[in-house]
Design an enzyme around this catalytic site. Structure first.
Site, PDB file in Angstrom:
ATOM      1  N   HIS A  84      -7.605  -8.829   3.458  1.00  0.00           N
ATOM      2  CA  HIS A  84      -7.012  -9.464   2.288  1.00  0.00           C
ATOM      3  C   HIS A  84      -6.916 -10.970   2.506  1.00  0.00           C
ATOM      4  CE1 HIS A  84      -5.478  -5.325   2.532  1.00  0.00           C
ATOM      5  NE2 HIS A  84      -5.610  -5.344   1.214  1.00  0.00           N
ATOM      6  N   HIS A 113      -4.603  -5.770  -6.353  1.00  0.00           N
ATOM      7  CA  HIS A 113      -4.526  -6.951  -5.499  1.00  0.00           C
ATOM      8  C   HIS A 113      -5.915  -7.348  -5.011  1.00  0.00           C
ATOM      9  CE1 HIS A 113      -4.100  -3.515  -2.726  1.00  0.00           C
ATOM     10  NE2 HIS A 113      -4.729  -4.277  -1.833  1.00  0.00           N
ATOM     11  N   CYS A 144     -12.745  -5.143   6.710  1.00  0.00           N
ATOM     12  CA  CYS A 144     -12.150  -5.383   5.395  1.00  0.00           C
ATOM     13  C   CYS A 144     -10.816  -6.080   5.605  1.00  0.00           C
ATOM     14  CB  CYS A 144     -11.919  -4.073   4.656  1.00  0.00           C
ATOM     15  SG  CYS A 144     -13.420  -3.138   4.327  1.00  0.00           S
ATOM     16  N   GLU A 186     -10.068  -8.389  14.198  1.00  0.00           N
ATOM     17  CA  GLU A 186     -10.381  -6.965  14.379  1.00  0.00           C
ATOM     18  C   GLU A 186     -11.485  -6.721  15.397  1.00  0.00           C
ATOM     19  OE1 GLU A 186     -10.986  -4.542  10.942  1.00  0.00           O
ATOM     20  OE2 GLU A 186      -9.437  -5.573   9.786  1.00  0.00           O
ATOM     21  N   HIS A 241       0.837  -1.203   0.000  1.00  0.00           N
ATOM     22  CA  HIS A 241       0.000   0.000   0.000  1.00  0.00           C
ATOM     23  C   HIS A 241       0.871   1.253   0.000  1.00  0.00           C
ATOM     24  CE1 HIS A 241      -2.830  -3.126   1.303  1.00  0.00           C
ATOM     25  NE2 HIS A 241      -3.713  -2.393   0.643  1.00  0.00           N
ATOM     26  N   GLU A 280      -5.524   2.669  -2.665  1.00  0.00           N
ATOM     27  CA  GLU A 280      -6.122   1.331  -2.625  1.00  0.00           C
ATOM     28  C   GLU A 280      -6.475   0.997  -4.066  1.00  0.00           C
ATOM     29  OE1 GLU A 280      -6.163  -0.907  -0.541  1.00  0.00           O
ATOM     30  OE2 GLU A 280      -6.489  -0.173   1.483  1.00  0.00           O
ATOM     31  N   GLU A 337      -8.027  -2.403  -5.650  1.00  0.00           N
ATOM     32  CA  GLU A 337      -8.436  -3.745  -5.240  1.00  0.00           C
ATOM     33  C   GLU A 337      -9.570  -4.336  -6.066  1.00  0.00           C
ATOM     34  OE1 GLU A 337      -7.342  -3.402  -0.519  1.00  0.00           O
ATOM     35  OE2 GLU A 337      -9.417  -3.007  -1.086  1.00  0.00           O
TER      36      GLU A 337
END
Length: 182
Positions: A69, A32, A67, A87, A25, A114, A116
């Site tokens: 990955h 990604h 959110c 989280e 990032h 970002e 994505e």
């Protein structure tokens, strides 16, 4: 938590490799894979979270629930469950796809990009929250209709991905239907 990576993608969405998440990032972030999830409680309320100030991109911004990955070899559903536990300290029902084709690129005020392919999911929480302060600085359970009105009136008050997801007609319809699952 061990070092996370992002799965790099070509323009067609085909994986081409991985890169450490923090290094990925930048002002020139490569495309990604990610995911975005909207969580609801048994009352049909949406969990809206405020990103911790330590976050590299969009610190302190209000956004949808969680959110992240997916890691290499991990399904999107497994990634959603993992990040909800990390989280939010919460267990959830199996995530349901609500906007599988979501893709976006946005630049935060600090110049971090970002970029994505980011399928969107919704789920119900099945346990109490135990917030990780390194990830989330604040949260609220809200009526979805009120959040959607807020996004329509003041989109700058929310993360760009949340705004883009919520303003997609089909995603909005699926989110609204999800509140009836309680």
């Amino acid at each position: 938590m061990q070092t996370e990576h992002v799965i790099l993608l070509n323009a067609q969405g085909v994986p081409t490799g991985t890169l450490e998440k923090y290094a990925a990032h930048t002002a020139d972030t490569l495309l990604h894979l990610a995911f975005s999830s909207w969580l609801f409680n048994a009352k049909g309320q949406l969990l809206v979270t405020r990103r911790a100030l330590s976050k590299k991109a969009w610190p302190g911004v209000w956004t949808n629930s969680v959110c992240g990955h997916p890691q290499l070899g991990e399904s999107n559903a497994e990634a959603v469950i993992r990040r909800c536990r990390y989280e939010l300290g919460v267990e959830i029902t199996p995530p349901e796809s609500i906007y599988p084709g979501f893709r976006y690129r946005a630049t935060d005020p600090n110049g971090i990009v970002e970029n994505e392919v980011c399928p969107v999911f919704a789920a119900l929480t099945t346990s109490a929250l135990q917030i990780n302060d390194d990830e989330v600085m604040d949260y609220q359970w809200c009526d979805l209709a009120a959040v959607l009105r807020g996004i329509d009136a003041t989109p700058w008050a929310f993360s760009p991905w949340m705004v883009m997801q919520a303003t997609n007609r089909e995603a909005r319809k699926r989110l609204s239907a999800f509140t009836q699952l309680k």
